[in-house]
Design an enzyme around this catalytic site. Structure first.
Site, PDB file in Angstrom:
ATOM      1  CD  GLU A 160      -3.050  -1.003   1.947  1.00 47.79           C
ATOM      2  OE1 GLU A 160      -4.133  -1.113   1.738  1.00 47.79           O
ATOM      3  OE2 GLU A 160      -2.717  -0.468   3.191  1.00 47.79           O
ATOM      4  CG  ASP A 259      -3.273  -6.002   7.836  1.00 52.84           C
ATOM      5  OD1 ASP A 259      -2.746  -6.802   6.808  1.00 52.84           O
ATOM      6  OD2 ASP A 259      -4.143  -5.147   7.540  1.00 52.84           O
TER       7      ASP A 259
HETATM    8  O1  RIB Z   1      -6.018  -5.062   5.775  1.00 54.00           O
HETATM    9  C1  RIB Z   1      -6.978  -4.097   6.155  1.00 54.00           C
HETATM   10  C2  RIB Z   1      -6.543  -2.701   5.982  1.00 54.00           C
HETATM   11  O2  RIB Z   1      -6.618  -2.463   4.630  1.00 54.00           O
HETATM   12  C3  RIB Z   1      -7.564  -1.784   6.591  1.00 54.00           C
HETATM   13  O3  RIB Z   1      -7.121  -1.475   8.029  1.00 54.00           O
HETATM   14  C4  RIB Z   1      -7.409  -0.623   5.706  1.00 54.00           C
HETATM   15  O4  RIB Z   1      -6.870   0.555   5.860  1.00 54.00           O
HETATM   16  C5  RIB Z   1      -6.669  -1.071   4.330  1.00 54.00           C
HETATM   17  O5  RIB Z   1      -5.262  -0.634   4.370  1.00 54.00           O
END
Ligand code: RIB
Length: 323
Positions: A160, A259
């Site tokens: 990201e 995550d």
């Molecule tokens: O993986 C979940 C996350 O993806 C969220 O917290 C959002 O911010 C995106 O980055």
């Protein structure tokens, strides 16, 4: 103490609960609307989806993984960028309160990243990210942080922030005598196929959607693939193999579960646990997180994770013994 560094996104999550019908409607109106479990990154402005946001949480795949690693009781530092508006969210203070070192996070002239999260009644999510400050991570920042990064034992990456500086970093790390062990979450997957060529990456952790989109390239990857299937069994392929069934829980919302698995996996490896045990603990942490709302807000305390790990996996091994 072993040190984990996460380089990645820091977002504010804006959540909207939606019906299945509404999601179908949105998908028909906006061809780019994410599918279930998918994260889509869009341009600079907020999407015009005519939705009232109901709740606001701390998020971002980088920040979520860093907080999870810290709650897994590891020394953790987060690298990334936020806007000067971060204090209106108390973002850095929040990360510090979770035990994350924020000293090298840079404030830039762009709004802090935002993610619009659509949650369906079964708890599944679709995420639209407007990267804002995250998009300003470039070579200069990597250069500035490089020495710090080489002090880490483990490095957590996602997709990201811009991918070019990540290539630049991985190329440099390949020349280090003892580079950190790198765990890459190819989320969202676009462009990450090229990252798989870097031998310095030891683990990748795609979900079903990311796995499908990378499938043609996975042969090129020399490390271990941890294939996440939402609440289903995690399959391990490549250098190590296996299947791990997560405990059944009452799922409320799945945002950030992947995550949380990565953060805990890394913290447990950093604590010296063998790979399969680290993954058992990580899977329990991820499962527990789905019983609450939000990403970072739902990260369970280590004590609860340990207790679920003991109940669930000891029960499985007991069953196996009697087969
Ligand atoms: O993986 C979940 C996350 O993806 C969220 O917290 C959002 O911010 C995106 O980055």
């Amino acid at each position: 103490m072993t040190k984990i560094i996460t380089l990645g996104s820091i977002n504010i999550d804006l959540k909207k609960s939606v019906t299945v019908d509404r999601v179908t409607q949105l998908s028909q109106t906006y061809p780019w609307f994410p599918s279930r479990g998918e994260t889509v990154t869009i341009g600079k402005t907020q999407p015009q989806l005519d939705e009232n946001i109901e709740e606001q949480y701390y998020g971002g795949k980088g920040a979520n993984q860093a907080v999870a690693a810290a709650m897994g009781e590891s020394r953790t530092q987060l690298l990334g960028m936020v806007g000067r508006d971060e204090n209106s969210y108390d973002l850095l203070k929040h990360l510090q309160s979770k035990g994350v070192d924020t000293d090298a996070i840079q404030q830039v002239t762009a709004p802090t990243g935002v993610a619009y999260i659509y949650v369906e009644p079964d708890g599944s999510n679709r995420i639209i990210v407007v990267p804002g400050a995250n998009n300003q991570v470039g070579r200069q920042y990597i250069d500035d942080c490089y020495r710090t990064i080489t002090t880490a034992d483990y490095l957590l990456l996602q997709n990201e922030i811009p991918i070019e500086p990540v290539h630049f970093l991985l190329k440099r790390l390949a020349n280090e005598r003892t580079p950190p062990t790198v765990i890459l979450d190819p989320a969202p997957p676009q462009g990450t196929e090229k990252l798989l060529d870097h031998d310095v990456i030891s683990y990748i952790t795609p979900n079903e959607h990311e796995y499908a989109s990378l499938s043609e390239h996975l042969d090129a990857f020399s490390g271990t693939i941890i294939h996440k299937h939402g609440g289903g069994p995690v399959t391990i392929e490549g250098e190590q193999t296996g299947v791990l069934s997560p405990p059944a829980v009452e799922t409320v919302e799945t945002t950030g579960a992947g995550d949380i698995l990565n953060g805990f996996l890394c913290s447990q490896l950093a604590e010296g646990r063998d790979f399969h045990e680290a993954l058992r603990i990580a899977v329990c942490a991820a499962s527990l997180s789905t019983t609450d709302v939000g990403a970072q807000q739902s990260i369970p305390q280590m004590e609860r994770v340990r207790s679920l790990r003991n109940d669930h996996f000891d029960w499985i091994s007991m069953q196996l013994r009697y087969l």
